[in-house]
Enzyme design. Structure first.
Site, mmCIF file in Angstrom:
data_model
loop_
_atom_site.group_PDB
_atom_site.id
_atom_site.type_symbol
_atom_site.label_atom_id
_atom_site.label_comp_id
_atom_site.label_asym_id
_atom_site.label_seq_id
_atom_site.Cartn_x
_atom_site.Cartn_y
_atom_site.Cartn_z
ATOM 1 N N GLU A 101 -14.214 -41.216 -24.978
ATOM 2 C CA GLU A 101 -14.132 -39.636 -25.208
ATOM 3 C C GLU A 101 -12.688 -39.321 -25.530
ATOM 4 O OE1 GLU A 101 -16.541 -36.678 -22.757
ATOM 5 O OE2 GLU A 101 -14.612 -36.853 -21.760
ATOM 6 N N ASN A 161 -22.078 -33.735 -17.300
ATOM 7 C CA ASN A 161 -20.852 -33.373 -16.720
ATOM 8 C C ASN A 161 -20.700 -31.712 -16.476
ATOM 9 O OD1 ASN A 161 -18.302 -32.954 -15.803
ATOM 10 N ND2 ASN A 161 -17.156 -33.649 -17.700
ATOM 11 N N TRP A 162 -21.071 -31.326 -15.426
ATOM 12 C CA TRP A 162 -21.233 -29.734 -15.442
ATOM 13 C C TRP A 162 -19.722 -28.936 -15.480
ATOM 14 C CZ3 TRP A 162 -25.410 -28.281 -11.466
ATOM 15 C CH2 TRP A 162 -26.708 -28.596 -12.058
ATOM 16 N N LYS A 163 -18.934 -29.789 -15.265
ATOM 17 C CA LYS A 163 -17.400 -29.435 -15.101
ATOM 18 C C LYS A 163 -17.449 -28.174 -13.959
ATOM 19 C CE LYS A 163 -16.518 -30.758 -19.464
ATOM 20 N NZ LYS A 163 -15.835 -30.729 -20.966
ATOM 21 N N GLY A 192 -21.030 -32.528 -21.610
ATOM 22 C CA GLY A 192 -20.609 -31.198 -21.214
ATOM 23 C C GLY A 192 -21.330 -30.085 -21.266
ATOM 24 N N GLY A 193 -20.846 -29.164 -22.264
ATOM 25 C CA GLY A 193 -21.522 -27.933 -22.704
ATOM 26 C C GLY A 193 -22.974 -28.182 -22.786
ATOM 27 N N HIS A 253 -11.350 -38.071 -16.251
ATOM 28 C CA HIS A 253 -11.586 -37.146 -17.188
ATOM 29 C C HIS A 253 -10.393 -36.627 -17.870
ATOM 30 C CE1 HIS A 253 -13.337 -33.971 -19.395
ATOM 31 N NE2 HIS A 253 -14.532 -34.586 -19.469
ATOM 32 N N SER A 277 -18.826 -33.498 -27.599
ATOM 33 C CA SER A 277 -19.841 -32.517 -28.498
ATOM 34 C C SER A 277 -20.949 -33.279 -28.842
ATOM 35 C CB SER A 277 -19.012 -32.293 -29.880
ATOM 36 O OG SER A 277 -17.664 -31.569 -29.451
HETATM 37 P P1 PGA Z 1 -18.816 -31.604 -24.305
HETATM 38 O O1 PGA Z 1 -17.867 -32.249 -23.050
HETATM 39 O O2 PGA Z 1 -19.803 -32.205 -24.391
HETATM 40 O O3 PGA Z 1 -18.800 -30.103 -23.981
HETATM 41 O O4 PGA Z 1 -17.820 -32.133 -25.320
HETATM 42 C C1 PGA Z 1 -17.687 -33.708 -22.736
HETATM 43 C C2 PGA Z 1 -16.827 -33.951 -21.603
HETATM 44 O O5 PGA Z 1 -15.970 -33.159 -21.294
HETATM 45 O O6 PGA Z 1 -17.195 -34.811 -20.611
#
Ligand code: PGA
Length: 233
Positions: free
Chosen positions: A153, A8-10, A214-215, A92, A193
């Protein structure tokens, strides 16, 4: 087990060149690994990423529930499908914080399934209540719940939220078991995370079958290492 790892690149990266470079690096690095990898970039980068030289599955981070019409700013599931997307992240917590409700998520899931996309539905802490609303009426549409992915999540586990820390592997296992008791035969992922070091702790036959990342998905080296480790589980 062949894990499903969804990036998920956001709202990243900041331009299309960086997006294509990231997609190419990841696609090359995960080629041939025993894992299904899906990149979910912002809408505007999707066509270019689908046309890069390395093959990789691509999904979107949202869609609307109508197919076409006077809905300024919206993108329909059939538009995404026609581009070549296979998945779409829905519900999300970052969208819910901006006002998206479970009823809206429910409409989006139905529309995405009807368009032939696989919804990746994010569920937080109140999963019993959320799942009731989110899945309302889906069985009546005779849609295959197995063509759906759920993600456990919790908001506080997302790396960019203050004080974030990943859920413990034991809690992931318990929550996934509970979700699986409601939505049998559904692929369930963990998100929050996840990185190359901790990913293996969350995956297994009796716990999450993959991760929403994400990150750690924005750094190709880190993300490729994550997929490599996940593929060993
Ligand atoms: P994160 O984000 O891996 O940076 O915690 C996950 C997400 O929001 O889908």
């Amino acid at each position: 087990m062949r894990p499903l790892i969804i990036a998920n690149w956001k709202m990243n990266p900041s331009n299309s060149k960086e997006a294509v470079d990231l997609a190419n690096a990841v696609a090359k690095g995960v080629e041939g690994l025993e894992a299904d990898v899906v990149l979910c970039p912002p809408f505007v980068y999707i066509p270019q990423i689908l046309n890069t030289k390395y093959q990789i599955q691509v999904g979107a981070q949202d869609c609307f529930w109508e197919d076409q019409g006077p809905y300024t700013g919206e993108v329909s599931p059939s538009m995404l499908k026609s581009l070549g997307c296979t998945y779409v992240i829905l519900g999300h917590s970052e969208r819910r914080q901006l006002g998206e409700t479970s009823i809206m998520v429910n409409k989006k899931i139905k529309a995405a399934l009807l368009a032939g996309l696989i919804p990746v539905v994010c569920i937080g802490e109140e999963f019993e209540e959320e799942m009731k609303i989110i899945f309302h009426g889906i069985k009546n549409l005779k849609l295959e719940i197995k063509n759906l992915v759920l993600v456990y999540e919790p908001v506080w586990a997302i790396s960019t939220n203050p004080g974030a820390k990943a859920v413990t592997p034991k809690d992931v296992k318990e929550s996934v078991a509970f979700m699986r008791s409601i939505a049998k035969n559904t692929t369930i992922l963990y998100g929050g995370s996840v990185d190359s070091k901790n990913v293996t702790e969350f995956l297994g036959e009796d716990t999450a079958q993959g991760a929403l990342v994400g990150g750690a998905s924005l750094d190709p080296k880190e993300f490729i290492a994550l997929v490599k480790n996940a593929a060993l589980v």
